[in-house]
Design an enzyme around this catalytic site. Structure first.
Site, PDB file in Angstrom:
ATOM      1  N   GLY A 165      19.418 -17.969  -1.126  1.00  0.00           N
ATOM      2  CA  GLY A 165      18.716 -18.389  -2.427  1.00  0.00           C
ATOM      3  C   GLY A 165      18.442 -19.633  -2.527  1.00  0.00           C
ATOM      4  O   GLY A 165      18.648 -20.587  -3.449  1.00  0.00           O
ATOM      5  N   ILE A 204       6.045 -25.147   6.177  1.00  0.00           N
ATOM      6  CA  ILE A 204       4.862 -24.907   6.028  1.00  0.00           C
ATOM      7  C   ILE A 204       4.554 -25.630   4.785  1.00  0.00           C
ATOM      8  O   ILE A 204       4.869 -25.345   3.621  1.00  0.00           O
ATOM      9  CB  ILE A 204       4.581 -23.470   6.171  1.00  0.00           C
ATOM     10  CG1 ILE A 204       5.304 -22.737   7.393  1.00  0.00           C
ATOM     11  CG2 ILE A 204       3.248 -22.922   6.035  1.00  0.00           C
ATOM     12  CD1 ILE A 204       4.938 -23.073   8.654  1.00  0.00           C
ATOM     13  N   HIS A 209       3.939 -17.034  -0.820  1.00  0.00           N
ATOM     14  CA  HIS A 209       5.181 -16.087  -0.612  1.00  0.00           C
ATOM     15  C   HIS A 209       4.614 -14.550  -0.433  1.00  0.00           C
ATOM     16  O   HIS A 209       4.150 -14.245  -1.547  1.00  0.00           O
ATOM     17  CB  HIS A 209       6.174 -16.239  -1.322  1.00  0.00           C
ATOM     18  CG  HIS A 209       7.480 -15.412  -1.280  1.00  0.00           C
ATOM     19  ND1 HIS A 209       8.485 -15.793  -0.984  1.00  0.00           N
ATOM     20  CD2 HIS A 209       7.468 -14.306  -1.428  1.00  0.00           C
ATOM     21  CE1 HIS A 209       9.370 -14.887  -1.002  1.00  0.00           C
ATOM     22  NE2 HIS A 209       8.792 -13.710  -1.216  1.00  0.00           N
ATOM     23  N   GLU A 289      13.015 -14.079   5.854  1.00  0.00           N
ATOM     24  CA  GLU A 289      14.102 -13.395   5.732  1.00  0.00           C
ATOM     25  C   GLU A 289      14.046 -11.942   5.444  1.00  0.00           C
ATOM     26  O   GLU A 289      12.949 -11.541   4.994  1.00  0.00           O
ATOM     27  CB  GLU A 289      15.380 -13.976   4.790  1.00  0.00           C
ATOM     28  CG  GLU A 289      14.764 -14.196   3.386  1.00  0.00           C
ATOM     29  CD  GLU A 289      15.709 -14.831   2.511  1.00  0.00           C
ATOM     30  OE1 GLU A 289      16.310 -15.829   2.748  1.00  0.00           O
ATOM     31  OE2 GLU A 289      15.854 -14.399   1.298  1.00  0.00           O
ATOM     32  N   ASN A 291      15.667  -8.855   2.618  1.00  0.00           N
ATOM     33  CA  ASN A 291      16.357  -8.544   1.667  1.00  0.00           C
ATOM     34  C   ASN A 291      16.620  -7.203   1.765  1.00  0.00           C
ATOM     35  O   ASN A 291      15.865  -6.234   1.834  1.00  0.00           O
ATOM     36  CB  ASN A 291      15.662  -8.953   0.344  1.00  0.00           C
ATOM     37  CG  ASN A 291      15.413 -10.381   0.205  1.00  0.00           C
ATOM     38  OD1 ASN A 291      16.250 -11.368   0.488  1.00  0.00           O
ATOM     39  ND2 ASN A 291      14.293 -10.848  -0.249  1.00  0.00           N
ATOM     40  N   ARG A 293      17.957  -4.483  -0.144  1.00  0.00           N
ATOM     41  CA  ARG A 293      18.217  -3.867  -1.333  1.00  0.00           C
ATOM     42  C   ARG A 293      16.824  -3.758  -1.981  1.00  0.00           C
ATOM     43  O   ARG A 293      15.777  -4.225  -1.479  1.00  0.00           O
ATOM     44  CB  ARG A 293      18.945  -4.913  -2.188  1.00  0.00           C
ATOM     45  CG  ARG A 293      18.295  -6.251  -2.308  1.00  0.00           C
ATOM     46  CD  ARG A 293      18.923  -7.174  -3.412  1.00  0.00           C
ATOM     47  NE  ARG A 293      18.223  -8.736  -3.001  1.00  0.00           N
ATOM     48  CZ  ARG A 293      17.394  -9.364  -3.321  1.00  0.00           C
ATOM     49  NH1 ARG A 293      16.471  -8.701  -4.008  1.00  0.00           N
ATOM     50  NH2 ARG A 293      17.271 -10.687  -3.051  1.00  0.00           N
TER      51      ARG A 293
END
Lengths: 455, 78
Positions: A165, A204, A209, A289, A291, A293
């Site tokens: 986070g 970067i 994203h 990364e 996630n 879920r």
């Protein structure tokens, strides 16, 4: 065996979303709630509901023992964790497994592996997924960090190996800064996570994203293309799109194919997302990364591909095989989601828990509103400020933005302040319309007074 | 006695973190603008500041308790 009695260990809009998906599959739903959430919409919609503790999340939604005991007492055969709370807590998954209850998500070992940034990066690299140039493993000393930084090149980003986070992330422009920041980062990581291990990678500049939605059944895995989620404030996503208009077909294919390779390599079960930084100038993407879920922004992918991802994850986690081959999954048009938060964007995004005195939801082709509101609902102050997500789908990006304006104008949540004015201003902004933004774009845009001037 | 009220509903904290001491203790002097506690509302922490000066008497709400908007959090002698 397919899931028959599913316990929902979450609240808010995602609990409502999960109940709708489960009921459409004929699954019996049991909704958990805290003392502050007895009136929430998910409780009204579920087949059964059970109080799991006091208002404070630490004593209810985050209380592993209380949630497992409640699921057991309700004779649930599965638990859906939603996002946040216990969704990526391997200890929770182990406790459920010990109680003979299926977790609607990947195994505890996969959560552990993907939750550790260093282990996740190693798994990605071995599956052929490009990663940001950085340390090969954990760094324990400042001298080690300096040596790695001189190889990958400044500026560098320092992160806690156990972090998440955005907590504890620092950027050093040169060796002097790194020598000051590394010990601080290490102390903070030890205090926050009980683990002082660091890792370091090249920072970067002005990245996008981009993330890829995957689904696995333990053997096979598929992707549902990518999302563009660069519009962020304090590292929280604000506005999300599917697909990413900035990608060419070749880059998109490479991005999505390597994501599937990683999902297969870890025998992934359920819905997952691989997050990447994308450098629009060099067209390079780098894994950051995974996630493990369902994510807040999953609806844009559902609109783009016509697949119900929540139903699919319930199906595969109940032991089913993937129901679509990769070649069956196609993308059509463009989808955008905006997050409606109970915050006043004209007052530094001050939270605004209040009572919903009136609600008008826009309807029409290509418009969807995922939420947990009803007239008279008192929004509790104890949880995050997300009220709902307005999602639109249209033949192309420009049409989708136009439809978003129409949908926002048709949405009225009376009695509380929301982030609707922010989204209207964004939808009318020339840079947003030109798809010319990155993860560091929104905060300076707000600081420059763009929101108040378009009021 | 003057009371310090919460402007928002949420969870009240008498200390900045579990390791820190309480913001004020009985007998401490309080200046206008001094922080006496935090209210967490929707995951945002709002500092609760004294609007009058005086001598701190006591907290009226326990650390970690749920509070409503307008609830008295602490009292001080003017």
């Amino acid at each position: 065996m397919p899931i028959q009695r599913m316990f929902i260990a979450n609240r808010g809009e995602i609990a409502v979303r999960i109940i709708h998906a489960a009921q459409a599959m004929g699954v019996h739903t049991i909704q958990a709630y805290s003392e502050a959430d007895a009136d929430m919409l998910a409780v009204r919609l579920a087949d059964e509901s059970v109080c799991i503790g006091p208002a404070q999340a630490a004593q209810s939604y985050l209380n592993v023992d209380a949630v497992v005991a409640a699921a057991k007492a309700a004779k649930a055969d599965a638990v859906h964790p939603g996002y946040g709370f216990l969704a990526e807590n391997a200890g929770f998954v182990r406790a459920l497994t010990a109680a003979g209850i299926t977790f609607v998500g990947p195994s505890a070992d996969t959560i552990d592996r993907m939750g550790d940034k260093v282990a996740a990066r190693q798994a990605a690299q071995s599956a052929g997924v490009p990663v940001v140039p950085g340390s090969k493993g954990r760094l324990e000393t400042t001298d080690e960090a300096v040596k790695v930084a001189s190889e990958v090149g400044y500026p560098v980003m320092i992160k806690a190996a156990a972090g998440g986070g955005g907590k504890g992330i620092r950027i050093a422009q040169n060796e002097d800064e790194l020598r000051k920041m590394a010990p601080q980062a290490q102390a903070e990581a030890a205090a926050s996570f009980g683990d002082g291990g660091l890792y370091l990678e090249r920072a970067i500049q002005s990245p996008r994203h981009i993330e890829v939605q995957i689904m696995g059944d333990g053997k096979d895995a598929v992707h549902y293309f990518e999302r563009e989620c660069s519009m962020q404030r304090r590292r929280q996503k604000v506005w999300e799109e599917a697909g990413a208009a900035c990608l060419d077909e070749e880059t998109r294919k490479h991005l999505c194919d390597t994501a599937v390779s990683l999902a297969k390599a870890v025998n992934y079960v359920g819905a997952g997302t691989l997050e990447y930084l994308y450098d629009g100038v060099t067209k390079e993407f780098f894994f950051i990364e995974m996630n493990t879920r369902i994510q807040v922004e999953h609806p844009v992918t559902e609109m783009l591909t016509g697949t119900d991802l929540v139903q699919e994850m319930i199906h595969v986690c109940g032991g089913g095989k993937l129901r679509q081959q990769q070649s069956d999954i196609t993308r059509s048009g463009h989808a955008i989601e905006v997050r409606l938060n109970a915050e006043d964007p004209l007052m530094q995004f001050m939270p605004f828990p209040g009572q919903v005195t009136g609600l008008t939801v826009p309807e029409g082709k290509g418009i969807r509103f995922d939420h947990f509101l009803y007239e008279g609902y008192q929004i509790p102050p104890f949880y995050d400020s997300l009220l709902g997500k307005l999602i639109v789908h249209a033949p192309d990006r420009a049409a989708a933005i136009d439809l978003m304006v129409t949908a926002l104008e048709g949405l009225e949540i009376e009695g509380v302040k929301t982030t609707k004015p922010l989204h209207l201003a964004l939808a009318n902004d020339a840079a947003v319309r030109a798809d010319d933004f990155h993860t560091q774009w929104l905060e300076p845009w707000l600081a420059a007074g763009n929101l108040t001037s378009t009021r | 006695m003057a009371q310090v009220m919460s402007p928002v509903p949420g969870t009240f904290y008498t200390q900045a973190s579990p390791e820190e001491p309480t913001y004020k203790s009985k007998g401490d002097s309080v200046a206008v603008g001094d922080t006496i506690g935090l209210v967490e509302v929707m995951k945002t922490f709002i500092e609760i500041k004294a609007e009058t000066a005086g001598t701190f008497d006591s907290y009226l709400v326990e650390n970690g308790a749920a509070v409503t908007a307008g609830e008295a959090l602490a009292q001080l002698e003017e």
